[in-house]
Design a protein around this motif. Sequence first.
Motif, PDB file in Angstrom:
ATOM      1  N   GLU A 125      36.169  39.631  33.328  1.00 49.62           N
ATOM      2  CA  GLU A 125      37.035  39.114  32.274  1.00 49.62           C
ATOM      3  C   GLU A 125      38.496  39.141  32.702  1.00 49.62           C
ATOM      4  O   GLU A 125      39.228  38.166  32.533  1.00 49.62           O
ATOM      5  N   THR A 126      38.921  40.290  33.290  1.00 50.76           N
ATOM      6  CA  THR A 126      40.319  40.359  33.727  1.00 50.76           C
ATOM      7  C   THR A 126      40.589  39.359  34.836  1.00 50.76           C
ATOM      8  O   THR A 126      41.674  38.789  34.912  1.00 50.76           O
ATOM      9  N   SER A 127      39.586  39.113  35.681  1.00 51.27           N
ATOM     10  CA  SER A 127      39.822  38.175  36.781  1.00 51.27           C
ATOM     11  C   SER A 127      40.008  36.762  36.241  1.00 51.27           C
ATOM     12  O   SER A 127      40.832  36.002  36.761  1.00 51.27           O
ATOM     13  N   ILE A 128      39.267  36.409  35.169  1.00 50.17           N
ATOM     14  CA  ILE A 128      39.456  35.076  34.587  1.00 50.17           C
ATOM     15  C   ILE A 128      40.863  34.958  34.001  1.00 50.17           C
ATOM     16  O   ILE A 128      41.581  33.975  34.237  1.00 50.17           O
ATOM     17  N   GLY A 129      41.279  35.996  33.242  1.00 51.45           N
ATOM     18  CA  GLY A 129      42.604  35.967  32.638  1.00 51.45           C
ATOM     19  C   GLY A 129      43.698  35.826  33.683  1.00 51.45           C
ATOM     20  O   GLY A 129      44.603  35.004  33.570  1.00 51.45           O
ATOM     21  N   MET A 130      43.573  36.622  34.760  1.00 46.50           N
ATOM     22  CA  MET A 130      44.572  36.575  35.822  1.00 46.50           C
ATOM     23  C   MET A 130      44.588  35.205  36.482  1.00 46.50           C
ATOM     24  O   MET A 130      45.649  34.653  36.769  1.00 46.50           O
ATOM     25  N   GLY A 131      43.389  34.643  36.730  1.00 46.28           N
ATOM     26  CA  GLY A 131      43.305  33.340  37.398  1.00 46.28           C
ATOM     27  C   GLY A 131      44.013  32.263  36.590  1.00 46.28           C
ATOM     28  O   GLY A 131      44.794  31.485  37.130  1.00 46.28           O
ATOM     29  N   ILE A 132      43.771  32.230  35.265  1.00 50.42           N
ATOM     30  CA  ILE A 132      44.396  31.202  34.426  1.00 50.42           C
ATOM     31  C   ILE A 132      45.906  31.382  34.403  1.00 50.42           C
ATOM     32  O   ILE A 132      46.668  30.435  34.647  1.00 50.42           O
ATOM     33  N   THR A 133      46.364  32.616  34.132  1.00 54.39           N
ATOM     34  CA  THR A 133      47.809  32.868  34.070  1.00 54.39           C
ATOM     35  C   THR A 133      48.466  32.475  35.380  1.00 54.39           C
ATOM     36  O   THR A 133      49.510  31.814  35.409  1.00 54.39           O
ATOM     37  N   PHE A 134      47.827  32.885  36.469  1.00 49.06           N
ATOM     38  CA  PHE A 134      48.427  32.631  37.776  1.00 49.06           C
ATOM     39  C   PHE A 134      48.555  31.131  38.046  1.00 49.06           C
ATOM     40  O   PHE A 134      49.580  30.664  38.520  1.00 49.06           O
ATOM     41  N   THR A 135      47.470  30.376  37.724  1.00 47.18           N
ATOM     42  CA  THR A 135      47.512  28.937  37.993  1.00 47.18           C
ATOM     43  C   THR A 135      48.646  28.266  37.228  1.00 47.18           C
ATOM     44  O   THR A 135      49.382  27.452  37.787  1.00 47.18           O
ATOM     45  N   ILE A 136      48.803  28.638  35.941  1.00 49.39           N
ATOM     46  CA  ILE A 136      49.860  28.014  35.131  1.00 49.39           C
ATOM     47  C   ILE A 136      51.231  28.318  35.729  1.00 49.39           C
ATOM     48  O   ILE A 136      52.039  27.417  35.991  1.00 49.39           O
TER      49      ILE A 136
END
Lengths: 320, 206
Positions: free
Chosen positions: A163-174
Amino acid sequence: MKACKLQRLGIITVISFVFLAVVALGVSDAATGSGSFKKDNEIVISFGVPVDESWAKNAANFLVFEKTDPDIQLPIESVTLDAKRISALIRFSEPLNLSSEYEVIAKDVASEGKTLGTVEFLVKKSQGQILFTIFLGAMLINNFVFTKYLGLCIFFGVSQKKETSIGMGITFTIVMVLSAIMCWALLTFVLNPLHLGFLKIIVFIGTVAIFVQAVDTILRKLNPYLFKKLGVFLVLIVTNCIILAVPLINADSGNGPMESLILGLGAGLGFALALFLMACVREKLELCKVPPVFRGLPIAFVVAGLFALSFLGFSGLSIF
Amino acid sequence: MNRNVQLLWNGLIPENPIFRLALSMCPAVAVTTSVQNGLLLGLAVVFVQVFSSCTVAIFKSFIHPRIRIPAYVIVIALWVSVIDMILPVISPEVYKQVELFVKLIVVFAIIISRLELFASKEPLIPSFFDGLGMGIGFLFGLCLIGAIREFFGTGQLFGFDILGFNPLLIMVLPAGGFFVIGFIMAIFNWVEFKLTGKIPTSGGAH
């Protein structure tokens, strides 16, 4: 329930990025004449009318050169017509440089006994193709984590849960896409006109830090739920090497706004992909019997090594 | 033991930035395909670490605590810009291979964490030795990984042919760096396990 909301957010983000990319391709895919690359040593040109086979077979009727140096003619190996005799395929003995423009001159085109005069063709990769190459390269072929080893601190720090990896991935991409565009604008409109290129490093890291702080503040007011989910990662992003590497690469290779955006998008999605894959494996790893001295980071490094080996397989995609 | 010597030793082995603190892993894997690359980048990191530690130790009373992080980043970026102009003069060919990473020293976690944890609290002299110790520890890590990868990957050391053949090509491939670091970390843990009888958590807990 919350995880579900987060996933929905992720899907919306991905869809909007895809939409943006499609629009970008559509707008920038301008007409480039009627020539195109087939493989890295073949060019296809289309005449629009059937031409004589005997004329087309004669390689001396075609002149091919790079647009930048018209004096150097490229040696043609063979010319073949297709079944309708409308388009011809010119094959060269040496591979072409697919990122530059070529000019093909067909002398005295013969069609059904008549001569149509000399026709010129401009051959270059379309903007869409170039952008697709950059995107694929940044995301898979030269994945920033597995083949350029950037962003490893965060990669090993945040990849413990899916779950944290998904959150980090989205934030990072934006953040990555927006800061790539902003750094490009700063470089083009402020630093280059003032001849302050040597201040790149300071200006870029300052821009990213200010930008992350701004997103943090805005998000806190606008969407407290999202802030609670992503706030922790926002602070971490400043210490990620990729966020500084992408603007530097853009600046060094002189990329335009669209290329900068696509490189940022590819780098962000590639990082998110690597993070998610790693998190999946590490969740399973918790249940395994690992030798005590390997527990924790050492085994994570060995797993990352195996991932890096498998990502080598993507180098076959570089024909695009 | 003299405190300054202890600070130096602390950075070299007990709190080695790469193998124990697990900070700044990116360059540790990326540039260590040969010893020379590791040596050059390590020297750059020593330079930046020592000078930013000293700068922060001197000016810490002028830096407001609430804006300390941006202030530290600017200090580091200043010294990185300096070394980025010096290195191409010293060794142009090696610089070309590590160019991106010299610029990326700005975001190396090890430097800012030493500024935050040590130099912002201690006076000039201990800060200098702490920075030097951490820098040398980093240099040692880079050279060790570089030597192992260069020797097994290409059969060479410092560019001189020793074996005359390539024993394990995988070592110079991207994957090799990850394997080497994983195994060296495990060896560090094993040595500490033998000496103290317990599994250390510093590297593994991060």
